[in-house]
Motif scaffolding. Sequence first.
Motif, PDB file in Angstrom:
ATOM      1  N   PRO A 143      -3.131  16.845   6.633  1.00  0.00           N
ATOM      2  CA  PRO A 143      -2.023  15.894   6.565  1.00  0.00           C
ATOM      3  C   PRO A 143      -2.512  14.449   6.533  1.00  0.00           C
ATOM      4  N   ALA A 144      -1.709  13.612   5.900  1.00  0.00           N
ATOM      5  CA  ALA A 144      -2.032  12.190   5.785  1.00  0.00           C
ATOM      6  C   ALA A 144      -0.744  11.385   5.726  1.00  0.00           C
ATOM      7  N   ALA A 145      -0.878  10.103   5.993  1.00  0.00           N
ATOM      8  CA  ALA A 145       0.258   9.186   5.884  1.00  0.00           C
ATOM      9  C   ALA A 145      -0.236   7.872   5.300  1.00  0.00           C
ATOM     10  N   GLU A 146       0.620   7.254   4.505  1.00  0.00           N
ATOM     11  CA  GLU A 146       0.325   5.955   3.920  1.00  0.00           C
ATOM     12  C   GLU A 146       1.518   5.037   4.152  1.00  0.00           C
ATOM     13  N   CYS A 147       1.234   3.865   4.687  1.00  0.00           N
ATOM     14  CA  CYS A 147       2.245   2.827   4.832  1.00  0.00           C
ATOM     15  C   CYS A 147       1.845   1.704   3.884  1.00  0.00           C
ATOM     16  N   VAL A 148       2.640   1.487   2.862  1.00  0.00           N
ATOM     17  CA  VAL A 148       2.283   0.517   1.833  1.00  0.00           C
ATOM     18  C   VAL A 148       3.231  -0.674   1.846  1.00  0.00           C
ATOM     19  N   THR A 149       2.654  -1.815   1.485  1.00  0.00           N
ATOM     20  CA  THR A 149       3.427  -3.036   1.292  1.00  0.00           C
ATOM     21  C   THR A 149       3.431  -3.337  -0.195  1.00  0.00           C
ATOM     22  N   VAL A 150       4.617  -3.639  -0.722  1.00  0.00           N
ATOM     23  CA  VAL A 150       4.790  -3.887  -2.150  1.00  0.00           C
ATOM     24  C   VAL A 150       5.273  -5.317  -2.356  1.00  0.00           C
ATOM     25  N   ARG A 151       4.606  -6.008  -3.287  1.00  0.00           N
ATOM     26  CA  ARG A 151       5.039  -7.342  -3.711  1.00  0.00           C
ATOM     27  C   ARG A 151       4.953  -7.412  -5.223  1.00  0.00           C
ATOM     28  N   GLY A 152       5.961  -7.976  -5.841  1.00  0.00           N
ATOM     29  CA  GLY A 152       5.944  -8.129  -7.296  1.00  0.00           C
ATOM     30  C   GLY A 152       5.822  -6.797  -8.024  1.00  0.00           C
ATOM     31  N   GLY A 153       6.337  -5.733  -7.428  1.00  0.00           N
ATOM     32  CA  GLY A 153       6.317  -4.423  -8.063  1.00  0.00           C
ATOM     33  C   GLY A 153       4.996  -3.675  -7.968  1.00  0.00           C
ATOM     34  N   LEU A 154       4.035  -4.196  -7.151  1.00  0.00           N
ATOM     35  CA  LEU A 154       2.731  -3.551  -7.009  1.00  0.00           C
ATOM     36  C   LEU A 154       2.376  -3.381  -5.536  1.00  0.00           C
ATOM     37  N   ILE A 155       1.624  -2.353  -5.235  1.00  0.00           N
ATOM     38  CA  ILE A 155       1.145  -2.130  -3.875  1.00  0.00           C
ATOM     39  C   ILE A 155       0.028  -3.146  -3.600  1.00  0.00           C
ATOM     40  N   VAL A 156       0.216  -3.942  -2.551  1.00  0.00           N
ATOM     41  CA  VAL A 156      -0.782  -4.950  -2.188  1.00  0.00           C
ATOM     42  C   VAL A 156      -1.552  -4.563  -0.933  1.00  0.00           C
ATOM     43  N   HIS A 157      -0.982  -3.678  -0.133  1.00  0.00           N
ATOM     44  CA  HIS A 157      -1.644  -3.235   1.098  1.00  0.00           C
ATOM     45  C   HIS A 157      -1.286  -1.784   1.365  1.00  0.00           C
ATOM     46  N   ASN A 158      -2.284  -1.018   1.801  1.00  0.00           N
ATOM     47  CA  ASN A 158      -2.081   0.388   2.125  1.00  0.00           C
ATOM     48  C   ASN A 158      -2.798   0.683   3.429  1.00  0.00           C
ATOM     49  N   ARG A 159      -2.053   1.075   4.437  1.00  0.00           N
ATOM     50  CA  ARG A 159      -2.652   1.579   5.684  1.00  0.00           C
ATOM     51  C   ARG A 159      -2.610   3.092   5.568  1.00  0.00           C
ATOM     52  N   PHE A 160      -3.781   3.684   5.370  1.00  0.00           N
ATOM     53  CA  PHE A 160      -3.940   5.092   5.010  1.00  0.00           C
ATOM     54  C   PHE A 160      -4.548   5.819   6.209  1.00  0.00           C
ATOM     55  N   VAL A 161      -3.827   6.807   6.756  1.00  0.00           N
ATOM     56  CA  VAL A 161      -4.256   7.500   7.958  1.00  0.00           C
ATOM     57  C   VAL A 161      -4.421   8.982   7.658  1.00  0.00           C
ATOM     58  N   LYS A 203      -3.806  13.930 -10.483  1.00  0.00           N
ATOM     59  CA  LYS A 203      -5.145  13.585 -10.966  1.00  0.00           C
ATOM     60  C   LYS A 203      -5.140  12.582 -12.117  1.00  0.00           C
ATOM     61  N   ASP A 204      -4.058  11.814 -12.245  1.00  0.00           N
ATOM     62  CA  ASP A 204      -3.959  10.769 -13.257  1.00  0.00           C
ATOM     63  C   ASP A 204      -4.271   9.430 -12.590  1.00  0.00           C
ATOM     64  N   LEU A 205      -5.546   9.161 -12.400  1.00  0.00           N
ATOM     65  CA  LEU A 205      -5.935   7.949 -11.674  1.00  0.00           C
ATOM     66  C   LEU A 205      -5.645   6.677 -12.453  1.00  0.00           C
ATOM     67  N   ASP A 206      -5.667   6.730 -13.780  1.00  0.00           N
ATOM     68  CA  ASP A 206      -5.310   5.537 -14.551  1.00  0.00           C
ATOM     69  C   ASP A 206      -3.878   5.127 -14.243  1.00  0.00           C
ATOM     70  N   LEU A 207      -2.968   6.091 -14.267  1.00  0.00           N
ATOM     71  CA  LEU A 207      -1.576   5.798 -13.938  1.00  0.00           C
ATOM     72  C   LEU A 207      -1.455   5.370 -12.481  1.00  0.00           C
ATOM     73  N   ALA A 208      -2.125   6.060 -11.576  1.00  0.00           N
ATOM     74  CA  ALA A 208      -2.052   5.721 -10.150  1.00  0.00           C
ATOM     75  C   ALA A 208      -2.490   4.279  -9.904  1.00  0.00           C
ATOM     76  N   MET A 209      -3.557   3.851 -10.553  1.00  0.00           N
ATOM     77  CA  MET A 209      -4.062   2.494 -10.345  1.00  0.00           C
ATOM     78  C   MET A 209      -3.115   1.441 -10.914  1.00  0.00           C
ATOM     79  N   SER A 210      -2.269   1.822 -11.856  1.00  0.00           N
ATOM     80  CA  SER A 210      -1.332   0.862 -12.447  1.00  0.00           C
ATOM     81  C   SER A 210      -0.258   0.409 -11.455  1.00  0.00           C
ATOM     82  N   PHE A 211      -0.133   1.096 -10.328  1.00  0.00           N
ATOM     83  CA  PHE A 211       0.834   0.719  -9.301  1.00  0.00           C
ATOM     84  C   PHE A 211       0.221  -0.183  -8.233  1.00  0.00           C
ATOM     85  N   LEU A 212      -1.052  -0.549  -8.406  1.00  0.00           N
ATOM     86  CA  LEU A 212      -1.763  -1.338  -7.404  1.00  0.00           C
ATOM     87  C   LEU A 212      -2.086  -2.734  -7.921  1.00  0.00           C
ATOM     88  N   ALA A 213      -1.974  -3.724  -7.040  1.00  0.00           N
ATOM     89  CA  ALA A 213      -2.412  -5.082  -7.372  1.00  0.00           C
ATOM     90  C   ALA A 213      -3.938  -5.087  -7.452  1.00  0.00           C
TER      91      ALA A 213
END
Length: 121
Positions: A89-107, A19-29
């Motif tokens: 259940p859920a799955a996420e396929c993420v693409t990372v560039r420059g140390g940040l998540i740039v794309h997330n396919r969330f199922v 539940k730390d959304l500030d930290l979670a968002m820091s991993f996203l472009a």
Amino acid sequence: MISSALQIALAHHRAWTAKDLDLAMSFLADDMVCEAPAGRIEGVEAYRAFLAPFAEGMLIRAEMIAAFGDETTALIMYDTETIAAASAPAAECVTVRGGLIVHNRFVFDRTPFDAFARRAQ
């Protein structure tokens, strides 16, 4: 050794499930894109608005099922216990560039969440 994309995906997952959304968002472009059952979500602020009600309002716990990755792509599968469903259940396929998540396919299956929303009305 854990790949860099997998490290970032797991850190993001640990943050939002704690539940730390500030930290979670820091991993996203800032201009990240998420393809989800609800549709295409563009930008970190829109993604936060999408995730916050679930992470902060419905999530009880999450359990990792599997996680794999290389230097640019990571796939994680997990099960969540929520107010709406004992198992979601859920799955996420993420693409990372420059140390940040740039794309997330969330199922995930929306059925228990849609039923919960109808009951709440």
